[in-house]
Design a protein around this motif. Sequence first.
Motif, PDB file in Angstrom:
ATOM      1  N   CYS A   1      -1.668  15.896   0.757  1.00  0.00           N
ATOM      2  CA  CYS A   1      -1.061  15.685  -0.561  1.00  0.00           C
ATOM      3  C   CYS A   1       0.458  15.736  -0.480  1.00  0.00           C
ATOM      4  CB  CYS A   1      -1.575  16.740  -1.544  1.00  0.00           C
ATOM      5  SG  CYS A   1      -3.334  16.611  -1.942  1.00  0.00           S
TER       6      CYS A   1
ATOM      7  N   ILE B   1       1.819  12.561   1.250  1.00  0.00           N
ATOM      8  CA  ILE B   1       1.803  11.356   0.414  1.00  0.00           C
ATOM      9  C   ILE B   1       3.061  11.287  -0.446  1.00  0.00           C
ATOM     10  CG2 ILE B   1       0.630  10.281  -1.554  1.00  0.00           C
ATOM     11  CD1 ILE B   1      -2.014  11.160  -0.344  1.00  0.00           C
TER      12      ILE B   1
ATOM     13  N   LEU C   1       0.776   4.229  -2.913  1.00  0.00           N
ATOM     14  CA  LEU C   1       0.767   5.669  -2.687  1.00  0.00           C
ATOM     15  C   LEU C   1       1.882   6.363  -3.457  1.00  0.00           C
ATOM     16  CD1 LEU C   1       0.011   6.030   1.145  1.00  0.00           C
ATOM     17  CD2 LEU C   1      -1.505   6.582  -0.773  1.00  0.00           C
ATOM     18  N   GLN C   2       3.030   5.703  -3.552  1.00  0.00           N
ATOM     19  CA  GLN C   2       4.175   6.312  -4.214  1.00  0.00           C
ATOM     20  C   GLN C   2       3.989   6.369  -5.720  1.00  0.00           C
ATOM     21  OE1 GLN C   2       6.686   7.920  -3.244  1.00  0.00           O
ATOM     22  NE2 GLN C   2       7.981   7.977  -5.081  1.00  0.00           N
TER      23      GLN C   2
ATOM     24  N   THR D   1       1.199   6.250  -7.496  1.00  0.00           N
ATOM     25  CA  THR D   1       0.007   6.953  -7.980  1.00  0.00           C
ATOM     26  C   THR D   1       0.314   8.436  -8.124  1.00  0.00           C
ATOM     27  OG1 THR D   1      -1.418   5.376  -6.832  1.00  0.00           O
ATOM     28  CG2 THR D   1      -2.419   7.441  -7.551  1.00  0.00           C
TER      29      THR D   1
ATOM     30  N   ILE E   1       0.301  12.227  -7.851  1.00  0.00           N
ATOM     31  CA  ILE E   1      -0.394  13.086  -6.901  1.00  0.00           C
ATOM     32  C   ILE E   1      -1.378  14.002  -7.615  1.00  0.00           C
ATOM     33  CG2 ILE E   1       1.373  14.879  -6.979  1.00  0.00           C
ATOM     34  CD1 ILE E   1      -0.726  13.766  -3.938  1.00  0.00           C
TER      35      ILE E   1
ATOM     36  N   TYR F   1       0.832  -1.212   0.000  1.00  0.00           N
ATOM     37  CA  TYR F   1       0.000   0.000   0.000  1.00  0.00           C
ATOM     38  C   TYR F   1       0.862   1.255   0.000  1.00  0.00           C
ATOM     39  CZ  TYR F   1      -3.781  -3.225   1.036  1.00  0.00           C
ATOM     40  OH  TYR F   1      -4.676  -4.255   0.974  1.00  0.00           O
ATOM     41  N   ALA F   2       2.013   1.203   0.659  1.00  0.00           N
ATOM     42  CA  ALA F   2       2.942   2.333   0.596  1.00  0.00           C
ATOM     43  C   ALA F   2       3.468   2.518  -0.821  1.00  0.00           C
ATOM     44  CB  ALA F   2       4.095   2.117   1.571  1.00  0.00           C
TER      45      ALA F   2
END
Length: 272
Positions: A136, A139, A110-111, A113, A115, A106-107
């Motif tokens: 934002c 993240i 986040l990376q 995707t 922003i 999941y980390a």
Amino acid sequence: MSKRPIRILGLAPEAWPRLLMPLMMGMLLLGAWEFAVRHFGVPPYVLPGPLSIGDALVTNWPSLAAALMVTLRITVLALLVAVTAGVVLAVLFSQSKWVEMTFLPYAVILQVTPIVAIAPLIIIWVDNVQAALLICAWIVAFFPIVSNTTIGLNSTDRNLVDLFRLYGATRWQTLVHLRLPAAMPFFLAGLRISGGLALIGAIVAEFVAGAGGASSGLAYRILEAGYQLQIPRMFAALALISLAGVVIFLALSLLSHLILRRWHESALSPDR
């Protein structure tokens, strides 16, 4: 008896070329830029020269300085949250492979995707604009901290780990006195990366939010100047963003050097 090198203004002789060469190149590029703009008669609304940008920076300094403080506040807060959450999560990863296998993907999500793609959703879901901007920026800055710190914690010398275990050290003692110091260079490397990424995340979120008023950051000032065709002012705001990023990187590099200079090979001076 060896002679120690003479330091000028606190800097060793080998440090001066690293400082002077980039400054000389920068002055040369700025001079060439100003000459080209004047020689070819490029209008300021297309490409202003450095002197026009400097004049716009001085003229609009009160509003630009206030916007800079807003952007820097979001950047610093996002970096602090990223450091806190990243280190805690990295420690959990190092203590339990099950936790790492469960949450690390999941980390990574986040990376990877963008922003820009998720910032509009965050701004819609979060009522407070400043909190949305903070999320934002966090993240973007979060992953280098957790990734580098996890690698550092897992890269501890196995022989030293066995030695601690042989002397009956608890997992907490091994973590505090061995794993965390060994991971410090990795953490500081991730911190330098996250400092710039937090600024980028704050700017991108401000662009997406487009929030004006007294609490707006430099990104909105760029948009505002673009709408009004005040291109020198736009470049002045952009120059402040670049300068802020350089200062953040230099400050974090100095922090890394001060922490590691007495014991880690990457920060030891050549004469030691």
